[in-house]
Motif scaffolding. Sequence first.
Motif, short mmCIF file in Angstrom:
data_model
loop_
_atom_site.label_atom_id
_atom_site.label_comp_id
_atom_site.label_asym_id
_atom_site.label_seq_id
_atom_site.Cartn_x
_atom_site.Cartn_y
_atom_site.Cartn_z
N PRO A 72 15.30 -14.43 16.74
CA PRO A 72 16.71 -14.44 16.31
C PRO A 72 17.71 -14.66 17.45
CG PRO A 72 15.54 -12.61 15.31
CD PRO A 72 14.61 -13.21 16.32
N LEU A 73 17.47 -14.06 18.62
CA LEU A 73 18.36 -14.28 19.76
C LEU A 73 18.33 -15.75 20.17
CD1 LEU A 73 20.20 -13.34 22.10
CD2 LEU A 73 18.10 -12.85 23.39
N PHE A 74 17.14 -16.31 20.25
CA PHE A 74 16.97 -17.72 20.61
C PHE A 74 17.67 -18.60 19.58
CE2 PHE A 74 13.36 -20.41 22.74
CZ PHE A 74 14.30 -21.29 23.24
N VAL A 75 17.53 -18.26 18.29
CA VAL A 75 18.16 -19.03 17.21
C VAL A 75 19.68 -19.05 17.39
CG1 VAL A 75 18.65 -19.10 14.72
CG2 VAL A 75 16.31 -18.68 15.53
N SER A 76 20.26 -17.87 17.60
CA SER A 76 21.73 -17.82 17.70
C SER A 76 22.23 -18.54 18.94
CB SER A 76 22.23 -16.38 17.66
OG SER A 76 21.80 -15.66 18.79
N ARG A 77 21.54 -18.38 20.09
CA ARG A 77 21.96 -19.06 21.31
C ARG A 77 21.76 -20.57 21.19
NH1 ARG A 77 25.53 -16.06 23.42
NH2 ARG A 77 25.56 -17.67 25.00
N LEU A 78 20.68 -21.00 20.52
CA LEU A 78 20.45 -22.43 20.32
C LEU A 78 21.54 -23.02 19.44
CD1 LEU A 78 18.84 -25.05 20.59
CD2 LEU A 78 17.40 -24.26 18.69
N MET A 79 21.93 -22.32 18.39
CA MET A 79 22.99 -22.84 17.52
C MET A 79 24.31 -22.98 18.28
SD MET A 79 22.10 -21.22 13.80
CE MET A 79 23.45 -22.09 13.02
N ILE A 80 24.61 -22.03 19.14
CA ILE A 80 25.81 -22.13 19.98
C ILE A 80 25.71 -23.36 20.87
CG2 ILE A 80 27.05 -21.05 21.91
CD1 ILE A 80 26.33 -18.31 20.56
N SER A 81 24.55 -23.54 21.47
CA SER A 81 24.32 -24.68 22.36
C SER A 81 24.43 -26.00 21.60
CB SER A 81 22.93 -24.55 23.00
OG SER A 81 22.66 -25.62 23.84
#
Length: 156
Positions: free
Chosen positions: A33-42
Amino acid sequence: HTINTMVSETLSLFPRLTRSLSSIINHKTNGNPLFVSRLMISLGKEGLLRPSLSRRRWEWDKEKIQCRELPDDVVMFLKNSIRELPETVQLSMCTMSYFGASVDITFIQTLERAMQKTFIDDLDIAVEKGLLDKIGAQYRFSHDRIQEATYNMMKD
Protein backbone atom coordinates in the motif's frame (compact mmCIF):
# COMPACT_ATOMS: atom_id res chain seq x y z
CA HIS A 1 -9.18 -6.45 -5.33
CA THR A 2 -7.95 -4.31 -2.40
CA ILE A 3 -5.54 -2.36 -4.63
CA ASN A 4 -8.35 -1.67 -7.12
CA THR A 5 -10.51 -0.37 -4.27
CA MET A 6 -7.66 1.89 -3.14
CA VAL A 7 -7.05 3.19 -6.69
CA SER A 8 -10.74 3.67 -7.49
CA GLU A 9 -11.36 5.55 -4.23
CA THR A 10 -8.26 7.71 -4.72
CA LEU A 11 -9.38 8.65 -8.24
CA SER A 12 -13.11 8.80 -7.36
CA LEU A 13 -13.91 6.38 -10.18
CA PHE A 14 -15.92 3.18 -10.31
CA PRO A 15 -13.75 0.08 -9.73
CA ARG A 16 -14.59 -1.28 -13.19
CA LEU A 17 -12.93 1.82 -14.71
CA THR A 18 -9.72 1.49 -12.71
CA ARG A 19 -9.25 -2.28 -13.01
CA SER A 20 -6.62 -2.12 -15.78
CA LEU A 21 -4.61 0.60 -14.01
CA SER A 22 -4.88 -1.24 -10.68
CA SER A 23 -3.61 -4.42 -12.27
CA ILE A 24 -0.48 -2.66 -13.56
CA ILE A 25 0.09 -0.89 -10.24
CA ASN A 26 -0.44 -4.10 -8.27
CA HIS A 27 2.08 -5.91 -10.47
CA LYS A 28 4.69 -3.14 -10.13
CA THR A 29 4.31 -2.73 -6.35
CA ASN A 30 3.54 -6.29 -5.27
CA GLY A 31 0.47 -4.83 -3.59
CA ASN A 32 2.43 -2.83 -0.98
CA PRO A 33 0.00 0.00 0.00
CA LEU A 34 2.81 2.50 0.74
CA PHE A 35 4.43 1.70 -2.61
CA VAL A 36 1.02 2.05 -4.34
CA SER A 37 0.34 5.49 -2.88
CA ARG A 38 3.87 6.80 -3.58
CA LEU A 39 3.77 5.38 -7.12
CA MET A 40 0.44 7.10 -7.80
CA ILE A 41 1.90 10.41 -6.60
CA SER A 42 4.90 9.85 -8.85
CA LEU A 43 2.71 8.99 -11.85
CA GLY A 44 0.77 12.21 -11.26
CA LYS A 45 3.98 14.27 -11.13
CA GLU A 46 5.15 12.68 -14.39
CA GLY A 47 1.83 13.33 -16.13
CA LEU A 48 1.14 9.63 -16.65
CA LEU A 49 -1.90 9.95 -14.37
CA ARG A 50 -3.73 13.19 -14.97
CA PRO A 51 -7.16 14.82 -14.72
CA SER A 52 -9.06 15.32 -17.96
CA LEU A 53 -11.25 18.39 -17.87
CA SER A 54 -13.14 17.40 -21.03
CA ARG A 55 -13.90 13.90 -19.72
CA ARG A 56 -14.28 15.10 -16.10
CA ARG A 57 -12.30 12.18 -14.74
CA TRP A 58 -8.78 10.87 -14.33
CA GLU A 59 -7.01 9.31 -17.29
CA TRP A 60 -3.73 7.48 -17.68
CA ASP A 61 -1.33 6.13 -20.25
CA LYS A 62 -1.38 2.37 -19.67
CA GLU A 63 1.48 1.58 -22.02
CA LYS A 64 3.86 4.18 -20.57
CA ILE A 65 3.01 3.16 -17.01
CA GLN A 66 3.59 -0.48 -17.90
CA CYS A 67 6.98 0.34 -19.47
CA ARG A 68 8.08 2.54 -16.57
CA GLU A 69 11.08 1.09 -14.77
CA LEU A 70 10.77 0.78 -11.00
CA PRO A 71 13.09 -0.56 -8.35
CA ASP A 72 11.95 -3.88 -6.91
CA ASP A 73 12.17 -2.58 -3.36
CA VAL A 74 9.92 0.10 -1.86
CA VAL A 75 12.87 1.51 0.13
CA MET A 76 14.85 2.06 -3.07
CA PHE A 77 11.80 3.72 -4.67
CA LEU A 78 11.46 5.99 -1.63
CA LYS A 79 15.17 6.87 -1.74
CA ASN A 80 14.76 7.89 -5.38
CA SER A 81 11.74 10.04 -4.47
CA ILE A 82 13.60 11.69 -1.60
CA ARG A 83 16.59 12.38 -3.85
CA GLU A 84 14.30 14.52 -6.03
CA LEU A 85 13.91 16.95 -3.12
CA PRO A 86 16.28 19.88 -2.57
CA GLU A 87 19.51 18.80 -0.88
CA THR A 88 18.78 20.79 2.29
CA VAL A 89 15.47 18.93 2.70
CA GLN A 90 17.24 15.59 2.23
CA LEU A 91 19.86 16.50 4.84
CA SER A 92 17.23 17.69 7.31
CA MET A 93 15.30 14.45 6.89
CA CYS A 94 18.48 12.38 7.27
CA THR A 95 19.37 14.26 10.45
CA MET A 96 15.88 13.66 11.82
CA SER A 97 16.06 9.96 10.95
CA TYR A 98 18.97 9.50 13.38
CA PHE A 99 16.73 10.46 16.29
CA GLY A 100 13.89 8.01 15.61
CA ALA A 101 10.46 7.97 14.05
CA SER A 102 9.41 11.27 15.61
CA VAL A 103 11.18 14.34 16.91
CA ASP A 104 9.89 17.15 19.09
CA ILE A 105 10.07 20.66 17.61
CA THR A 106 11.89 21.99 20.68
CA PHE A 107 14.62 19.38 20.09
CA ILE A 108 14.87 20.47 16.45
CA GLN A 109 15.18 24.10 17.56
CA THR A 110 17.98 23.08 19.92
CA LEU A 111 19.70 21.32 17.01
CA GLU A 112 19.29 24.41 14.85
CA ARG A 113 21.03 26.58 17.45
CA ALA A 114 23.80 24.05 18.10
CA MET A 115 24.51 23.36 14.41
CA GLN A 116 23.70 26.88 13.19
CA LYS A 117 21.45 25.42 10.47
CA THR A 118 17.76 25.62 9.79
CA PHE A 119 15.77 22.41 9.75
CA ILE A 120 12.14 23.36 10.35
CA ASP A 121 11.55 25.03 6.94
CA ASP A 122 13.01 21.98 5.19
CA LEU A 123 10.98 19.57 7.30
CA ASP A 124 7.85 21.56 6.42
CA ILE A 125 8.62 20.91 2.73
CA ALA A 126 8.83 17.18 3.51
CA VAL A 127 5.43 17.48 5.24
CA GLU A 128 3.99 19.07 2.06
CA LYS A 129 5.37 16.12 0.05
CA GLY A 130 3.69 13.62 2.39
CA LEU A 131 6.95 12.15 3.69
CA LEU A 132 6.58 13.57 7.20
CA ASP A 133 3.59 14.40 9.37
CA LYS A 134 3.49 17.38 11.70
CA ILE A 135 1.34 16.54 14.67
CA GLY A 136 1.16 19.09 17.43
CA ALA A 137 4.71 19.90 18.43
CA GLN A 138 6.27 16.90 16.67
CA TYR A 139 7.47 15.88 13.26
CA ARG A 140 7.21 12.20 12.48
CA PHE A 141 7.90 10.06 9.47
CA SER A 142 4.63 9.18 7.79
CA HIS A 143 5.79 5.56 7.47
CA ASP A 144 8.61 3.53 9.02
CA ARG A 145 9.88 2.62 5.54
CA ILE A 146 10.35 6.33 4.79
CA GLN A 147 12.47 6.65 7.92
CA GLU A 148 14.43 3.55 6.89
CA ALA A 149 15.04 4.89 3.39
CA THR A 150 16.13 8.28 4.72
CA TYR A 151 18.42 6.76 7.35
CA ASN A 152 20.01 4.47 4.75
CA MET A 153 20.68 7.40 2.42
CA MET A 154 23.44 8.58 4.76
CA LYS A 155 25.23 5.26 4.21
CA ASP A 156 25.16 5.62 0.41
